[in-house]
Structure formats: structure tokens, C-alpha cells
Design a protein around this motif. Structure first.
Motif, PDB file in Angstrom:
ATOM      1  N   ILE A 108      -3.369  -1.817  -3.000  1.00 18.87           N
ATOM      2  CA  ILE A 108      -3.410  -1.064  -1.444  1.00 18.87           C
ATOM      3  C   ILE A 108      -5.092  -0.013  -0.588  1.00 18.87           C
ATOM      4  N   THR A 109      -5.026  -0.003   0.494  1.00 18.89           N
ATOM      5  CA  THR A 109      -5.804   0.439   1.334  1.00 18.89           C
ATOM      6  C   THR A 109      -5.956   1.696   1.466  1.00 18.89           C
ATOM      7  N   GLN A 110      -4.376   2.178   1.689  1.00 23.87           N
ATOM      8  CA  GLN A 110      -3.977   3.434   2.413  1.00 23.87           C
ATOM      9  C   GLN A 110      -2.732   4.227   1.414  1.00 23.87           C
ATOM     10  N   ASP A 111      -2.592   5.346   1.406  1.00 20.42           N
ATOM     11  CA  ASP A 111      -1.086   5.425   0.586  1.00 20.42           C
ATOM     12  C   ASP A 111       0.286   4.834   1.129  1.00 20.42           C
ATOM     13  N   VAL A 112       1.022   4.684   0.687  1.00 20.71           N
ATOM     14  CA  VAL A 112       2.471   4.070   1.329  1.00 20.71           C
ATOM     15  C   VAL A 112       3.656   4.878   0.773  1.00 20.71           C
ATOM     16  N   LYS A 113       4.681   6.016   2.183  1.00 24.61           N
ATOM     17  CA  LYS A 113       5.452   6.653   1.522  1.00 24.61           C
ATOM     18  C   LYS A 113       6.727   5.498   1.487  1.00 24.61           C
ATOM     19  N   VAL A 114       7.392   5.923   0.042  1.00 27.52           N
ATOM     20  CA  VAL A 114       8.533   5.061  -0.111  1.00 27.52           C
ATOM     21  C   VAL A 114       9.802   5.894  -0.083  1.00 27.52           C
ATOM     22  N   GLU A 115      10.459   5.535   0.952  1.00 24.62           N
ATOM     23  CA  GLU A 115      12.004   6.218   0.623  1.00 24.62           C
ATOM     24  C   GLU A 115      13.592   5.605   0.369  1.00 24.62           C
ATOM     25  N   VAL A 116      14.214   6.344  -0.891  1.00 24.16           N
ATOM     26  CA  VAL A 116      15.307   5.264  -1.166  1.00 24.16           C
ATOM     27  C   VAL A 116      16.379   5.929  -0.111  1.00 24.16           C
TER      28      VAL A 116
ATOM     29  N   GLN B 220     -12.445 -17.408  -0.274  1.00 25.07           N
ATOM     30  CA  GLN B 220     -11.113 -17.528   0.950  1.00 25.07           C
ATOM     31  C   GLN B 220     -10.193 -16.679  -0.778  1.00 25.07           C
ATOM     32  N   PHE B 221     -10.666 -16.331  -1.913  1.00 27.43           N
ATOM     33  CA  PHE B 221      -9.344 -15.863  -3.530  1.00 27.43           C
ATOM     34  C   PHE B 221     -11.069 -13.828  -2.935  1.00 27.43           C
ATOM     35  N   LYS B 222     -11.228 -14.268  -2.014  1.00 29.44           N
ATOM     36  CA  LYS B 222     -11.701 -12.750  -2.240  1.00 29.44           C
ATOM     37  C   LYS B 222     -10.921 -11.677  -1.926  1.00 29.44           C
ATOM     38  N   GLY B 223     -10.882 -12.321  -0.289  1.00 32.27           N
ATOM     39  CA  GLY B 223      -9.530 -11.866   0.649  1.00 32.27           C
ATOM     40  C   GLY B 223      -7.598 -11.482  -0.665  1.00 32.27           C
ATOM     41  N   GLU B 224      -6.857 -11.470   0.421  1.00 33.14           N
ATOM     42  CA  GLU B 224      -5.386 -11.109  -0.038  1.00 33.14           C
ATOM     43  C   GLU B 224      -4.932 -12.296   0.188  1.00 33.14           C
TER      44      GLU B 224
ATOM     45  N   SER C   6       6.102   3.167   5.188  1.00 35.33           N
ATOM     46  CA  SER C   6       5.766   4.252   6.199  1.00 35.33           C
ATOM     47  C   SER C   6       4.260   2.720   6.353  1.00 35.33           C
ATOM     48  N   ASP C   7       4.058   2.102   5.194  1.00 32.43           N
ATOM     49  CA  ASP C   7       3.227   0.531   5.435  1.00 32.43           C
ATOM     50  C   ASP C   7       4.499  -0.891   5.011  1.00 32.43           C
ATOM     51  N   HIS C   8       3.338  -2.040   5.709  1.00 34.19           N
ATOM     52  CA  HIS C   8       3.949  -3.249   4.954  1.00 34.19           C
ATOM     53  C   HIS C   8       5.560  -3.563   5.329  1.00 34.19           C
ATOM     54  N   ARG C   9       5.752  -4.341   4.352  1.00 33.77           N
ATOM     55  CA  ARG C   9       7.066  -5.272   4.335  1.00 33.77           C
ATOM     56  C   ARG C   9       7.988  -5.131   3.713  1.00 33.77           C
ATOM     57  N   VAL C  10       9.092  -4.150   3.715  1.00 32.39           N
ATOM     58  CA  VAL C  10       9.874  -4.161   2.128  1.00 32.39           C
ATOM     59  C   VAL C  10      10.822  -5.819   2.298  1.00 32.39           C
ATOM     60  N   ASN C  11      10.627  -6.552   0.409  1.00 37.29           N
ATOM     61  CA  ASN C  11      11.415  -7.445   0.228  1.00 37.29           C
ATOM     62  C   ASN C  11      12.799  -7.564   0.228  1.00 37.29           C
ATOM     63  N   PRO C  12      13.886  -8.692   1.302  1.00 40.20           N
ATOM     64  CA  PRO C  12      15.166  -7.900   1.641  1.00 40.20           C
ATOM     65  C   PRO C  12      15.844  -8.770   0.615  1.00 40.20           C
ATOM     66  N   ASP C  13      14.855  -9.299  -0.332  1.00 40.76           N
ATOM     67  CA  ASP C  13      16.101 -10.290  -1.975  1.00 40.76           C
ATOM     68  C   ASP C  13      15.326  -8.823  -2.920  1.00 40.76           C
TER      69      ASP C  13
ATOM     70  N   SER D 285      11.699   9.946  -2.266  1.00 38.86           N
ATOM     71  CA  SER D 285      10.926   9.274  -2.059  1.00 38.86           C
ATOM     72  C   SER D 285       9.413   9.434  -2.761  1.00 38.86           C
ATOM     73  N   THR D 286       8.794   8.240  -2.707  1.00 39.42           N
ATOM     74  CA  THR D 286       7.466   8.345  -3.636  1.00 39.42           C
ATOM     75  C   THR D 286       6.181   7.733  -2.993  1.00 39.42           C
ATOM     76  N   VAL D 287       5.196   8.209  -3.071  1.00 38.46           N
ATOM     77  CA  VAL D 287       4.099   7.423  -2.478  1.00 38.46           C
ATOM     78  C   VAL D 287       3.527   6.543  -4.067  1.00 38.46           C
ATOM     79  N   LEU D 288       3.416   5.456  -3.303  1.00 39.76           N
ATOM     80  CA  LEU D 288       2.316   4.109  -3.869  1.00 39.76           C
ATOM     81  C   LEU D 288       1.050   4.716  -3.591  1.00 39.76           C
ATOM     82  N   SER D 289       0.160   5.420  -4.200  1.00 41.53           N
ATOM     83  CA  SER D 289      -0.922   5.716  -3.698  1.00 41.53           C
ATOM     84  C   SER D 289      -2.120   4.979  -3.967  1.00 41.53           C
ATOM     85  N   ALA D 290      -3.506   4.976  -2.905  1.00 39.99           N
ATOM     86  CA  ALA D 290      -4.350   4.186  -2.864  1.00 39.99           C
ATOM     87  C   ALA D 290      -5.358   4.264  -3.825  1.00 39.99           C
ATOM     88  N   ASN D 291      -5.322   5.503  -4.636  1.00 40.94           N
ATOM     89  CA  ASN D 291      -6.065   6.420  -5.655  1.00 40.94           C
ATOM     90  C   ASN D 291      -5.664   5.820  -6.584  1.00 40.94           C
TER      91      ASN D 291
END
Length: 317
Positions: A69-77, A25-29, A153-160, A114-120
Motif C-alpha cells: 500500500i502507498t498510504q496508511d489504511v485504517k481498519v475498524e472491527v 505489465q508485471f511492474k504494476g498491481e 479507510s481505503d480499498h475494498r473489503v473481501n466479503p468472503d 481499530s488498527t492501521v495497515l502502515s505504508a511505512n
């Protein structure tokens, strides 16, 4: 008795399977991946910018979670005035004189929102640069660039933690607004009274604020103030502008309505760093003030011959 020999292996196998399940169970997210922008509890992110130059600051975008992350995430402000309005109301209510101010776009540039959180990338964050030119800003105001995360582009934004108040902090080589800068002043004060001059030795801890690349502001004589508890009227009445010139001479001028005159003393009105690396600022001037002496109040010239000392740690706190 044979039953005992069969039970023990079965129990051992079950225990091993349970241990494996617990380890797996500790091997996953462990936590949900969420995107947020770095700030303190009031949504403030402070960045020091040196007067006299255009410098880079950054909005820092993070992805929370225990695994990368396993794939790039684009974030726009985007700009977001409401977070600044809320901050001012919550902290200062109707006292608009203390409100943080929206930084004029003439003082900053954001080339990309905008910026990209890179998986690489091994990092869990990415940066959005902000170029800031602080020249002309006042040390008596708090300047803010209010922003929020517009989309991902992926995942959820922390509203706080989706909003940030990027605060521009003024500084130069001689003072900073990141915290209070204190100079230790010692010298001789001479009151030009109607009954004759009266001289005395003095020692004062001065509050000093940056104005430009080589200018600071301080109160004249023995006048001082508590930061965040000084009025514009007091600043106008007692503040003077001190310029530390490249040739190590000093120029003293009024900041507001104060009457102040620099005196021609070849051994004063200069600055240097001593062998300990301390800034030594020598000044000789006079200014008009209303003083009370022996129960009598009068307006007179007050002459100051003083040495101001700044230790490097005062800028590094």
C-alpha cells in the motif's frame, strides 16, 4: 534483396517493443488490493491461552495484492453475533448441545477495535490484540469471540473473509485442547468383589483435559472415551480431578458424582519428569463402579495403582 534488409530490423524492433510491453505489465498491481481478516474456511481462528494467566491473542488484518500500500489504511472491527449463529446452525443444525458459545466479556478485553495497515511497514498485515483470561472455562465447550470488519479507510473489503470466529483454546503444562492429549497408563486394577479381591495388570490410553493451571481431568480406572463423542452423563459418572501440586504431590478428587478416594501410599500420588523429559504421574486411589465378573454384576470398590506417562510431543502436535 534490399527489402529483406529493411524487414528484419522492423520485425526485431516490433518484437522488442512487445517484450517490453509484456514486462511492463508485471511492474504494476496484478491483483486488486482487498482487506480481510485471517481465518480458516469456517471463519475460525484458534488461539491457545494458558490457564492461570491472562495472555494476548490477536486478530490479524491483511491487505492482499502484489504491491505494498502507498498510504496508511485504517481498519475498524466490531462484534458480530450473526457469524456465530450461522456457524452453529450450519455445523450442528438443531443440536444446541454442540453449539459453540459466545465468550463472556468478563474473560477478555479488547482495548482498541481499530488498527492501521502502515505504508511505512514492510508487513502486509496489522494486529488487533485481545487479552484473554481463560480461568473458569470448561474443556467441554467451544468459546468464541465473533467479529467482523466494520469499515476501512481505503480499498475494498473481501466479503468472503470479512468475519472471524476467534476461538479460545485452553491449555496448561499437562494437557491442551488444541488437540487431544493422551496419557499412557499402566498399572494394577483390583476389584473388591464379594467373592474376594481380583487383581490384574492393565494398560489404557487415557484422554486428559486441562482444568486450571495445575489441574487436569481424566476418567477413573480403565474407563476412557472418544473426544467429541462423550456425554455429560459419562463425564459426571467417571471423571475425576487430578491436581499436580507444586511440591510434586498429587491430589485426587471427584469431578462429578463419582465416588473416589485417594489412598495413603507414600510411594504413589506424586509426579515428576524423568531423564527423558517425560511426565510421570503416579496415582493410588479407589472408586465405586458397577462391574461384571464371571457373569455376575455387582457394585464394588475398584482399587487402582497406576503410572501415567505423558511424552512432550503429545503437547506439541
Amino acid at each position: 534483396m534490399k527489402i529483406k534488409y529493411y524487414i528484419i530490423p522492423v520485425m526485431a524492433a516490433a518484437a522488442m517493443m512487445t517484450a517490453c510491453d509484456e514486462n511492463d505489465q508485471f511492474k504494476g498491481e496484478l491483483y486488486e488490493k482487498v482487506i480481510y481478516v485471517l481465518s480458516d474456511n469456517d471463519h475460525i481462528f484458534s488461539s491457545v491461552h494458558q490457564l492461570g494467566e491472562t495472555s494476548d491473542g490477536y486478530l490479524t488484518i491483511y491487505c492482499g495484492g502484489t504491491e505494498h500500500i502507498t498510504q496508511d489504511v485504517k481498519v475498524e472491527v466490531e462484534p458480530y453475533q450473526q457469524v456465530l449463529d450461522d456457524y452453529n446452525y450450519i455445523n450442528f443444525d438443531l443440536d444446541e448441545s454442540r453449539y459453540a458459545r459466545l465468550l463472556d466479556p468478563a474473560h477478555y478485553t479488547i482495548e482498541s477495535y481499530s488498527t492501521v495497515l502502515s505504508a511505512n511497514s514492510p508487513d502486509y498485515y496489522s494486529l488487533i490484540p485481545i487479552k484473554v483470561n481463560p480461568d473458569g472455562l470448561s474443556p467441554d465447550s467451544t468459546y468464541i469471540i465473533p467479529m467482523r470488519i466494520k469499515s476501512v479507510s481505503d480499498h475494498r473489503v473481501n466479503p468472503d473473509k470479512d468475519k472471524v470466529l476467534y476461538r479460545v483454546v485452553l491449555a496448561n503444562k499437562f494437557a491442551t485442547m488444541e488437540h487431544t492429549t493422551y496419557y499412557q497408563m499402566t498399572g494394577v486394577e483390583t476389584l473388591g468383589l464379594a467373592a474376594g479381591d481380583n487383581a490384574s495388570g492393565i494398560s489404557v490410553t487415557r484422554v486428559v483435559a486441562p482444568l486450571s493451571k495445575n489441574q487436569v481431568r481424566m476418567f477413573a480406572g480403565t474407563h476412557s472415551y472418544v473426544p467429541n463423542n462423550v456425554t455429560l452423563e459419562e463425564i459426571d459418572t467417571y471423571a475425576m480431578t487430578v491436581t499436580l501440586n507444586d511440591d510434586h504431590t498429587v491430589s485426587i478428587e471427584p469431578y462429578g458424582s463419582i465416588e473416589v478416594e485417594q489412598l495413603d501410599n507414600p510411594e504413589s500420588n506424586c509426579w515428576e519428569y524423568n531423564e527423558k523429559g517425560w511426565l510421570m504421574l503416579y496415582m493410588n486411589y479407589r472408586y465405586k463402579d458397577t462391574v461384571t465378573y464371571n457373569g455376575t454384576t455387582e457394585t464394588c470398590w475398584v482399587t487402582m495403582e497406576e503410572t501415567n506417562t505423558l511424552k512432550p510431543e503429545q503437547l506439541e502436535k
